[in-house]
Design a protein around this motif. Structure first.
Motif, PDB file in Angstrom:
ATOM      1  N   ALA A 119      58.934  28.529 -74.256  1.00  0.00           N
ATOM      2  CA  ALA A 119      57.696  27.774 -74.999  1.00  0.00           C
ATOM      3  C   ALA A 119      57.174  29.306 -75.712  1.00  0.00           C
ATOM      4  N   LEU A 120      57.045  29.043 -77.256  1.00  0.00           N
ATOM      5  CA  LEU A 120      56.621  30.216 -77.945  1.00  0.00           C
ATOM      6  C   LEU A 120      55.519  29.800 -78.737  1.00  0.00           C
ATOM      7  N   LEU A 121      54.414  30.591 -78.632  1.00  0.00           N
ATOM      8  CA  LEU A 121      52.990  30.339 -79.114  1.00  0.00           C
ATOM      9  C   LEU A 121      53.254  30.413 -80.851  1.00  0.00           C
ATOM     10  N   LEU A 157      46.565  25.940 -82.448  1.00  0.00           N
ATOM     11  CA  LEU A 157      47.572  26.648 -81.744  1.00  0.00           C
ATOM     12  C   LEU A 157      48.393  25.602 -81.369  1.00  0.00           C
ATOM     13  N   SER A 158      49.743  25.837 -81.405  1.00  0.00           N
ATOM     14  CA  SER A 158      50.690  24.864 -80.954  1.00  0.00           C
ATOM     15  C   SER A 158      51.945  25.556 -80.346  1.00  0.00           C
ATOM     16  N   LEU A 159      52.818  24.928 -79.644  1.00  0.00           N
ATOM     17  CA  LEU A 159      53.980  25.623 -79.212  1.00  0.00           C
ATOM     18  C   LEU A 159      55.397  25.118 -79.824  1.00  0.00           C
ATOM     19  N   MET A 203      61.522  25.444 -82.168  1.00  0.00           N
ATOM     20  CA  MET A 203      61.094  24.323 -82.954  1.00  0.00           C
ATOM     21  C   MET A 203      59.955  23.419 -82.565  1.00  0.00           C
ATOM     22  N   PRO A 204      59.126  23.046 -83.301  1.00  0.00           N
ATOM     23  CA  PRO A 204      57.830  21.809 -82.639  1.00  0.00           C
ATOM     24  C   PRO A 204      58.541  21.165 -81.668  1.00  0.00           C
ATOM     25  N   ALA A 205      57.915  20.308 -80.919  1.00  0.00           N
ATOM     26  CA  ALA A 205      57.963  19.417 -79.829  1.00  0.00           C
ATOM     27  C   ALA A 205      58.816  18.504 -80.265  1.00  0.00           C
ATOM     28  N   ASP A 206      58.678  17.675 -81.275  1.00  0.00           N
ATOM     29  CA  ASP A 206      59.259  16.683 -81.802  1.00  0.00           C
ATOM     30  C   ASP A 206      60.724  16.833 -82.023  1.00  0.00           C
TER      31      ASP A 206
END
Ligand code: C2E
Ligand code: CA
Ligand code: CA
Ligand code: CA
Length: 279
Positions: free
Chosen positions: A59-61, A39-41, A265-268
């Motif tokens: 934040a979207l899973l 899992l990621s956000l 988008m991903p955290a980075d």
């Protein structure tokens, strides 16, 4: 005709079997998603109309299953809700969102906030308040940092217990937003009963026809008027074009969110977004 009927009945049954076993596979894999780190956000910015900067991220899973590949929330969230898995998964989402927000704040984005989606089952979980309190404390996040997005129907399920929980969350400085506003419950009673901070206008009112000045725009304006008179913030989601953004801004929305600004988008990449905008 008789044999045709039998054939189609058999076809129907095997189709249902296929769907049931697919559902079972999804459930089996989802049970291991957390421990396997699948899992990621992703984060989608909400733009503050007054300053033009990113007020907070939603934040979207996301779930990248080793066995099944990338799965969409609309597919696996219902399974997580039916199985109760949404409770531990939701707790992970809250902790991960808070952890990430604290990193961005430490990097200088001190006014940034985060929104997290909450399912009905999570509101019924006796440990929710403790989960949220400890994530906020662990990451030293002050009042207003964390916002919960819940739908109208979720609130209407149980008024009294929810009222107590939401009042306690308010005391922790957690904000409450009504997601998909206008699509759920037809009663507006709950707006005066619950400690709500914000209405989030559903994407279905924002799309297409709103620009033609018809009923969708009238509904958007009515929601904004309602929010104003109740002292609530109003946000629109699903903003895809510059035209939609201009209309919603003129109509008086406080914050806008949608592909027109950025995709989730991903955290980075979200961190990069913050740095490039020098917010
Ligand atoms: P939502 O809370 O209404 O989230 C908005 C959805 O619209 C997201 O889909 C987002 O990617 C998408 N979106 C954003 N901007 C636009 C746009 O301009 N155009 C269009 N067409 N779509 C846009 P996503 O990420 O697939 O999530 C779907 C739903 O899954 C969410 O709807 C929410 O109900 C649920 N969900 C996602 N993450 C979580 C979570 O951590 N917990 C819970 N309980 N539910 C979640
Ligand atoms: Ca949402
Ligand atoms: Ca929504
Ligand atoms: Ca939705």
């Amino acid at each position: 005709a008789k044999s045709e009927g039998r054939n189609s009945a058999r076809f129907f049954t095997s189709d249902m079997n296929a769907r049931a076993s697919e559902r079972l596979r999804l459930e089996t894999e989802l049970r291991h998603a957390l421990e396997r780190g699948e899992l990621s956000l992703h984060f989608q910015p909400r733009i503050d109309m007054a300053s033009g900067t990113t007020a907070r991220f939603e934040a979207l899973l996301r779930w990248r299953s080793a066995e099944l590949g990338e799965q969409l929330p609309d597919r696996f969230i219902p399974v997580a809700e039916e199985t109760g898995l949404i409770v531990p998964i939701g707790a992970w989402v809250i902790e991960e969102a808070c952890r990430q927000l604290a990193l961005w704040r430490a990097a200088g984005h001190t006014a940034l906030g985060i929104s997290v989606n909450l399912s009905a089952l999570q509101l019924r979980d006796a440990e929710l308040l403790g989960t949220i309190a400890s994530s906020l404390r662990r990451h030293q996040l002050g009042p207003g940092s964390l916002e919960l997005e819940v739908t109208e129907s979720v609130l209407m399920e149980q008024v009294e217990p929810h009222l107590r929980l939401l009042t306690a969350l308010r005391e922790l400085g957690v904000r409450l937003s009504i997601d998909d506003f206008g699509t759920g419950y037809s009663s507006l009673n709950y707006l005066s009963q619950f400690p709500i901070d914000e209405l989030k206008i559903d994407r279905s009112f924002v799309r297409g026809r709103m620009l033609e000045g018809g009923r969708d725009l009238a509904i958007v304006r009515a929601i904004i008027g309602l929010a104003r008179s109740l002292g609530l913030k109003v946000v629109a989601e699903g903003v895809e074009t510059a035209g939609e953004a201009a209309t919603l801004r003129t109509a008086g929305c406080d914050e806008l969110q949608g592909f027109h600004y950025a995709r989730p988008m991903p955290a980075d990449a979200a961190g990069q977004w913050l740095r490039e905008a020098r917010q």
